[in-house]
Design an enzyme around this catalytic site. Structure first.
Site, PDB file in Angstrom:
ATOM      1  N   GLY A   1       0.832  -1.192   0.000  1.00  0.00           N
ATOM      2  CA  GLY A   1       0.000   0.000   0.000  1.00  0.00           C
ATOM      3  C   GLY A   1       0.864   1.237   0.000  1.00  0.00           C
ATOM      4  O   GLY A   1       2.051   1.179   0.340  1.00  0.00           O
TER       5      GLY A   1
ATOM      6  N   GLN B   1       2.779   9.988   1.706  1.00  0.00           N
ATOM      7  CA  GLN B   1       4.112   9.388   1.856  1.00  0.00           C
ATOM      8  C   GLN B   1       5.092   9.829   0.764  1.00  0.00           C
ATOM      9  O   GLN B   1       6.310   9.710   0.951  1.00  0.00           O
ATOM     10  CB  GLN B   1       4.000   7.861   1.840  1.00  0.00           C
ATOM     11  CG  GLN B   1       3.290   7.284   3.061  1.00  0.00           C
ATOM     12  CD  GLN B   1       3.155   5.796   2.975  1.00  0.00           C
ATOM     13  OE1 GLN B   1       2.204   5.278   2.394  1.00  0.00           O
ATOM     14  NE2 GLN B   1       4.094   5.062   3.545  1.00  0.00           N
TER      15      GLN B   1
ATOM     16  N   CYS C   1       5.564  -0.195   7.859  1.00  0.00           N
ATOM     17  CA  CYS C   1       5.264   1.004   7.076  1.00  0.00           C
ATOM     18  C   CYS C   1       6.495   1.410   6.271  1.00  0.00           C
ATOM     19  O   CYS C   1       7.607   1.444   6.817  1.00  0.00           O
ATOM     20  CB  CYS C   1       4.848   2.148   7.992  1.00  0.00           C
ATOM     21  SG  CYS C   1       4.408   3.668   7.110  1.00  0.00           S
ATOM     22  N   LEU C   2       6.307   1.702   5.018  1.00  0.00           N
ATOM     23  CA  LEU C   2       7.429   2.114   4.167  1.00  0.00           C
ATOM     24  C   LEU C   2       8.052   3.417   4.652  1.00  0.00           C
ATOM     25  O   LEU C   2       9.192   3.724   4.328  1.00  0.00           O
ATOM     26  CB  LEU C   2       6.945   2.260   2.722  1.00  0.00           C
ATOM     27  CG  LEU C   2       6.429   0.970   2.081  1.00  0.00           C
ATOM     28  CD1 LEU C   2       5.822   1.260   0.716  1.00  0.00           C
ATOM     29  CD2 LEU C   2       7.517  -0.071   1.984  1.00  0.00           C
TER      30      LEU C   2
ATOM     31  N   HIS D   1      -4.836   1.704   7.478  1.00  0.00           N
ATOM     32  CA  HIS D   1      -3.470   2.218   7.627  1.00  0.00           C
ATOM     33  C   HIS D   1      -3.226   3.376   6.654  1.00  0.00           C
ATOM     34  O   HIS D   1      -2.651   4.405   7.034  1.00  0.00           O
ATOM     35  CB  HIS D   1      -2.479   1.074   7.370  1.00  0.00           C
ATOM     36  CG  HIS D   1      -1.032   1.450   7.423  1.00  0.00           C
ATOM     37  ND1 HIS D   1      -0.189   1.070   8.439  1.00  0.00           N
ATOM     38  CD2 HIS D   1      -0.263   2.180   6.563  1.00  0.00           C
ATOM     39  CE1 HIS D   1       1.021   1.555   8.213  1.00  0.00           C
ATOM     40  NE2 HIS D   1       0.999   2.229   7.074  1.00  0.00           N
ATOM     41  N   GLU D   2      -3.695   3.204   5.409  1.00  0.00           N
ATOM     42  CA  GLU D   2      -3.440   4.243   4.392  1.00  0.00           C
ATOM     43  C   GLU D   2      -4.295   5.490   4.620  1.00  0.00           C
ATOM     44  O   GLU D   2      -3.825   6.613   4.428  1.00  0.00           O
ATOM     45  CB  GLU D   2      -3.707   3.680   2.988  1.00  0.00           C
ATOM     46  CG  GLU D   2      -2.882   2.465   2.604  1.00  0.00           C
ATOM     47  CD  GLU D   2      -1.389   2.658   2.824  1.00  0.00           C
ATOM     48  OE1 GLU D   2      -0.692   1.647   3.030  1.00  0.00           O
ATOM     49  OE2 GLU D   2      -0.901   3.806   2.816  1.00  0.00           O
TER      50      GLU D   2
ATOM     51  N   HIS E   1      -2.660   7.644   7.001  1.00  0.00           N
ATOM     52  CA  HIS E   1      -1.613   8.480   6.387  1.00  0.00           C
ATOM     53  C   HIS E   1      -2.211   9.786   5.855  1.00  0.00           C
ATOM     54  O   HIS E   1      -1.606  10.852   6.000  1.00  0.00           O
ATOM     55  CB  HIS E   1      -0.934   7.741   5.221  1.00  0.00           C
ATOM     56  CG  HIS E   1       0.202   6.845   5.615  1.00  0.00           C
ATOM     57  ND1 HIS E   1       1.328   7.295   6.250  1.00  0.00           N
ATOM     58  CD2 HIS E   1       0.384   5.510   5.439  1.00  0.00           C
ATOM     59  CE1 HIS E   1       2.165   6.285   6.467  1.00  0.00           C
ATOM     60  NE2 HIS E   1       1.605   5.189   5.986  1.00  0.00           N
TER      61      HIS E   1
HETATM   62  O1  K2U Z   1       1.692   2.515   4.150  1.00  0.00           O
HETATM   63  C1  K2U Z   1       2.659   1.824   3.903  1.00  0.00           C
HETATM   64  O2  K2U Z   1       3.803   2.136   4.274  1.00  0.00           O
HETATM   65  C2  K2U Z   1       2.471   0.510   3.202  1.00  0.00           C
HETATM   66  C3  K2U Z   1       2.318  -0.597   4.172  1.00  0.00           C
HETATM   67  C4  K2U Z   1       0.899  -1.087   4.030  1.00  0.00           C
HETATM   68  C5  K2U Z   1       0.424  -1.928   5.170  1.00  0.00           C
HETATM   69  C6  K2U Z   1       0.656  -1.581   6.483  1.00  0.00           C
HETATM   70  C7  K2U Z   1       0.157  -2.368   7.506  1.00  0.00           C
HETATM   71  C8  K2U Z   1      -0.575  -3.488   7.213  1.00  0.00           C
HETATM   72  C9  K2U Z   1      -0.799  -3.817   5.904  1.00  0.00           C
HETATM   73  C10 K2U Z   1      -0.305  -3.047   4.889  1.00  0.00           C
HETATM   74  C11 K2U Z   1       3.384  -1.600   3.816  1.00  0.00           C
HETATM   75  O3  K2U Z   1       3.221  -2.075   2.506  1.00  0.00           O
HETATM   76  S1  K2U Z   1       3.416  -2.947   4.893  1.00  0.00           S
HETATM   77  C12 K2U Z   1       4.605  -3.971   4.317  1.00  0.00           C
HETATM   78  C13 K2U Z   1       5.980  -3.410   4.390  1.00  0.00           C
HETATM   79  C14 K2U Z   1       6.364  -2.631   5.465  1.00  0.00           C
HETATM   80  C15 K2U Z   1       7.657  -2.130   5.508  1.00  0.00           C
HETATM   81  C16 K2U Z   1       8.532  -2.417   4.497  1.00  0.00           C
HETATM   82  C17 K2U Z   1       8.126  -3.190   3.446  1.00  0.00           C
HETATM   83  C18 K2U Z   1       6.848  -3.687   3.381  1.00  0.00           C
HETATM   84 ZN    ZN Z   2       2.465   3.309   6.096  1.00  0.00          ZN
END
Ligand code: K2U
Ligand code: ZN
Length: 175
Positions: free
Chosen positions: A46, A51, A91-92, A133-134, A137
Site C-alpha cells: 500500500g 508518503q 510502514c514504508l 493504515h493508508e 496516512h
Molecule cells: O503505508 C505503507 O507504508 C504501506 C504498508 C501497508 C500496510 C501496512 C500495515 C498493514 C498492511 C499493509 C506496507 O506495505 S506494509 C509492508 C511493508 C512494510 C515495511 C517495508 C516493506 C513492506
Molecule cells: Zn504506512
C-alpha cells in the site's frame, strides 16, 4: 512513469492532512501510476500520497499474491466498521519497525476509482487493515502513534541516527 521518494518518520511532512481531489483527471491518473510503480518497487502492499509528499487524498493498494490487482482509492471514506483485530504492521515510511496494532476487523469504504467513478467496498483481513493504515496516512497519522510514547521515542531516535549516518555515508561517497 516515475519512482517517487518515500518520506521517512519523523519527517514533519508526513503529519500534513491531505486535501480531497476535486477532479480525477490525467494529472491525478499520472500520480496514481507513479504511486503504484513506487509501491511495487519498495516493495509494499500500500502507499498513500502523503508518503510521497503529495497532500491529495489518494491511496494505492495491491494485496494480491501475483501483484497484479492494483486498487486505487481517491477520497476514501470509511462508511461502517465493526469488530476488532490485532495485526503486526509495518510502514514504508517507518523502516525496520513491525509492531502489533488493533484496528476494525471489517469495514465498508466508499471512494472514487481512477476514472472518477464512485464505488463501495466491504472487506476484512489484510485489505481492511491496509485501507485503515493508508487512510491514517491521509490524516497525518502513522501506525507508531498507536504505540507507547516511550516506544515511539526509541524508534524516532534510532531512525534519526540511521538517517544521519546514511547522510554521512552519502556525503563521503560523493566526495
Ligand atoms: O503505508 C505503507 O507504508 C504501506 C504498508 C501497508 C500496510 C501496512 C500495515 C498493514 C498492511 C499493509 C506496507 O506495505 S506494509 C509492508 C511493508 C512494510 C515495511 C517495508 C516493506 C513492506
Ligand atoms: Zn504506512
Amino acid at each position: 512513469m516515475a519512482t517517487l521518494t518515500i518520506l521517512e518518520f519523523p519527517d514533519s511532512r508526513l503529519r500534513k492532512r491531505a486535501l480531497p481531489v476535486r477532479t480525477v483527471d490525467d494529472t491525478v491518473r499520472g500520480l496514481i501510476d507513479d504511486m503504484l510503480e513506487t509501491m511495487y518497487a519498495a516493495p509494499g502492499v500500500g502507499l498513500a500520497a502523503t508518503q510521497v509528499n503529495v497532500q491529495k487524498r489518494i491511496v494505492v493498494i495491491d494485496v494480491s499474491e501475483e501483484k497484479n490487482e492494483p486498487l486505487c482509492l481517491v477520497n476514501p471514506e470509511i462508511l461502517e466498521q465493526s469488530g476488532a483485530e490485532e495485526m503486526e504492521e509495518g510502514c514504508l515510511s517507518v523502516p525496520g519497525v513491525f509492531e502489533k496494532v488493533s484496528r476494525a476487523e471489517r469495514i465498508s469504504v466508499r471512494a472514487l476509482n481512477r476514472d472518477g467513478g464512485q464505488f463501495e467496498l466491504m472487506t476484512e483481513g489484510l485489505l481492511a487493515v491496509c485501507i485503515q493504515h493508508e487512510i491514517d496516512h491521509l490524516e497525518g497519522k502513522l501506525f507508531v502513534d498507536y504505540l507507547s510514547p516511550l516506544k515511539r521515542q526509541r524508534i524516532r531516535k534510532r531512525i534519526s541516527k540511521e538517517q544521519k549516518q546514511a547522510g554521512t555515508a552519502h556525503k563521503a561517497a560523493a566526495s
